[in-house]
Design an enzyme around this catalytic site. Sequence first.
Site, PDB file in Angstrom:
ATOM      1  N   LYS A 180       2.313 -22.436  -7.015  1.00 20.32           N
ATOM      2  CA  LYS A 180       1.057 -21.632  -6.367  1.00 20.32           C
ATOM      3  C   LYS A 180       1.842 -21.148  -5.287  1.00 20.32           C
ATOM      4  O   LYS A 180       1.552 -21.553  -3.997  1.00 20.32           O
ATOM      5  CB  LYS A 180       0.039 -22.726  -6.163  1.00 20.32           C
TER       6      LYS A 180
HETATM    7  N1  PPE Z   1      -4.837 -20.952 -12.470  1.00 16.77           N
HETATM    8  C1  PPE Z   1      -4.712 -20.247 -11.124  1.00 16.77           C
HETATM    9  C2  PPE Z   1      -3.783 -18.929 -11.346  1.00 16.77           C
HETATM   10  C3  PPE Z   1      -5.305 -20.793 -10.059  1.00 16.77           C
HETATM   11  O1  PPE Z   1      -4.944 -20.388  -8.790  1.00 16.77           O
HETATM   12  C4  PPE Z   1      -5.953 -22.116 -10.253  1.00 16.77           C
HETATM   13  C5  PPE Z   1      -6.422 -22.675  -9.130  1.00 16.77           C
HETATM   14  C6  PPE Z   1      -6.156 -22.664 -11.601  1.00 16.77           C
HETATM   15  C7  PPE Z   1      -5.553 -21.899 -12.664  1.00 16.77           C
HETATM   16  C8  PPE Z   1      -6.882 -23.933 -11.559  1.00 16.77           C
HETATM   17  O2  PPE Z   1      -6.199 -24.746 -11.228  1.00 16.77           O
HETATM   18  P1  PPE Z   1      -6.796 -26.483 -10.718  1.00 16.77           P
HETATM   19  O3  PPE Z   1      -7.733 -25.965  -9.447  1.00 16.77           O
HETATM   20  O4  PPE Z   1      -5.739 -27.353 -10.498  1.00 16.77           O
HETATM   21  O5  PPE Z   1      -7.727 -26.625 -11.755  1.00 16.77           O
HETATM   22  N2  PPE Z   1      -7.028 -21.717  -8.153  1.00 16.77           N
HETATM   23  C9  PPE Z   1      -7.324 -22.299  -6.637  1.00 16.77           C
HETATM   24  C10 PPE Z   1      -7.298 -21.047  -5.842  1.00 16.77           C
HETATM   25  C11 PPE Z   1      -8.567 -20.422  -5.958  1.00 16.77           C
HETATM   26  C12 PPE Z   1      -8.536 -19.243  -4.867  1.00 16.77           C
HETATM   27  O6  PPE Z   1      -9.296 -18.156  -5.261  1.00 16.77           O
HETATM   28  O7  PPE Z   1      -8.155 -19.236  -3.798  1.00 16.77           O
HETATM   29  C13 PPE Z   1      -8.284 -22.997  -6.579  1.00 16.77           C
HETATM   30  O8  PPE Z   1      -9.340 -23.059  -7.490  1.00 16.77           O
HETATM   31  O9  PPE Z   1      -8.527 -23.899  -5.693  1.00 16.77           O
END
Ligand code: PPE
Length: 309
Positions: A160
């Site tokens: 991330k």
């Molecule tokens: N893909 C991406 C690109 C992503 O950033 C997230 C989380 C996910 C999938 C889902 O991952 P998880 O949260 O482990 O289920 N995105 C984070 C940031 C969002 C934002 O807009 O800032 C979040 O959901 O916290």
Amino acid sequence: MPITPTKKIWMDGELVDWANATTHVLSHTLHYGTGAFEGIRAYPTAKGPAIFRLREHMERLARSCKILMIELPYGVDELCAAAEEVVRVNDLSQGCYLRPLVYLGYGEMGIYPLSSPVNTVIAAWPWGAYLGDEGVANGVRMKISSWARHHPNSMPTASKTVGGYVNSSLAKVEALKAGYDEAIMLGTDGRLSECTGENLFIVRDGLLITPPPSEAGALSGITQASITKIASDLGYPVAFESMRRDDLYLADEAFLTGTAAEVVPIHSVDDRVVGDGVPGPITKALQSTYFAAVRGERPEYESWLTYVS
Ligand code: PPE
């Protein structure tokens, strides 16, 4: 989405007043984007606030740093304890969103990042439904983006990375300007990857399908993993399979998962209504079980919670 200030932010081991949690304009990450972050939620439960899958998020933060060769100054246990402290001191018993960030601070300019100081912060504030209450209840309108997800040899997709989100941001702006709620991104091979900050699932003939994160160049979502477990416990098989846009258009149901977004039904993709255009029965069952699990109402998933007393 606006931020509601709370009292304290954890900065490199200290609890700093919200207003004083600032950094120098020549901080390295501000210029080059080399840094890593997480998004974590805490929810109210009958036993007080609980952070959902805290350790898994901090472990992913450590993995993101490893990929970027940033030496994280704190261990996972210390970061978990700091996150609990942030929820406690800010009286966030009604739940919150936590944002850990590891960034490179002031000291050096130039692209080489590894001589800059490493700063670690954890902030938390109350945050509502990321894609709106209406989206959670009735589904969101999605558009496949003209921006491709990073090729894994351009940007490590398992990390991330702060700068990696420029790609998400371009797709998000494009979708919102065109009147949609969120974007779906394809990989450079044309296969479905993920959304700008969420993973993607479809339901076809009772089978749940989600793109395999590593192959699809998607983040390996912790919510995706939670939904996979809940689905198999409810008797719905889950396949990690590569898909194309047609699979979305022709799905019986589709939804997205993420910490911020939670579990959100997809109403339509590129103006093609998914299924009957209302959240489908499997989506609804998974969504309600997820919401019960995060609130400590499902003993079988209590091990996912860290109670903050
Ligand atoms: N893909 C991406 C690109 C992503 O950033 C997230 C989380 C996910 C999938 C889902 O991952 P998880 O949260 O482990 O289920 N995105 C984070 C940031 C969002 C934002 O807009 O800032 C979040 O959901 O916290």
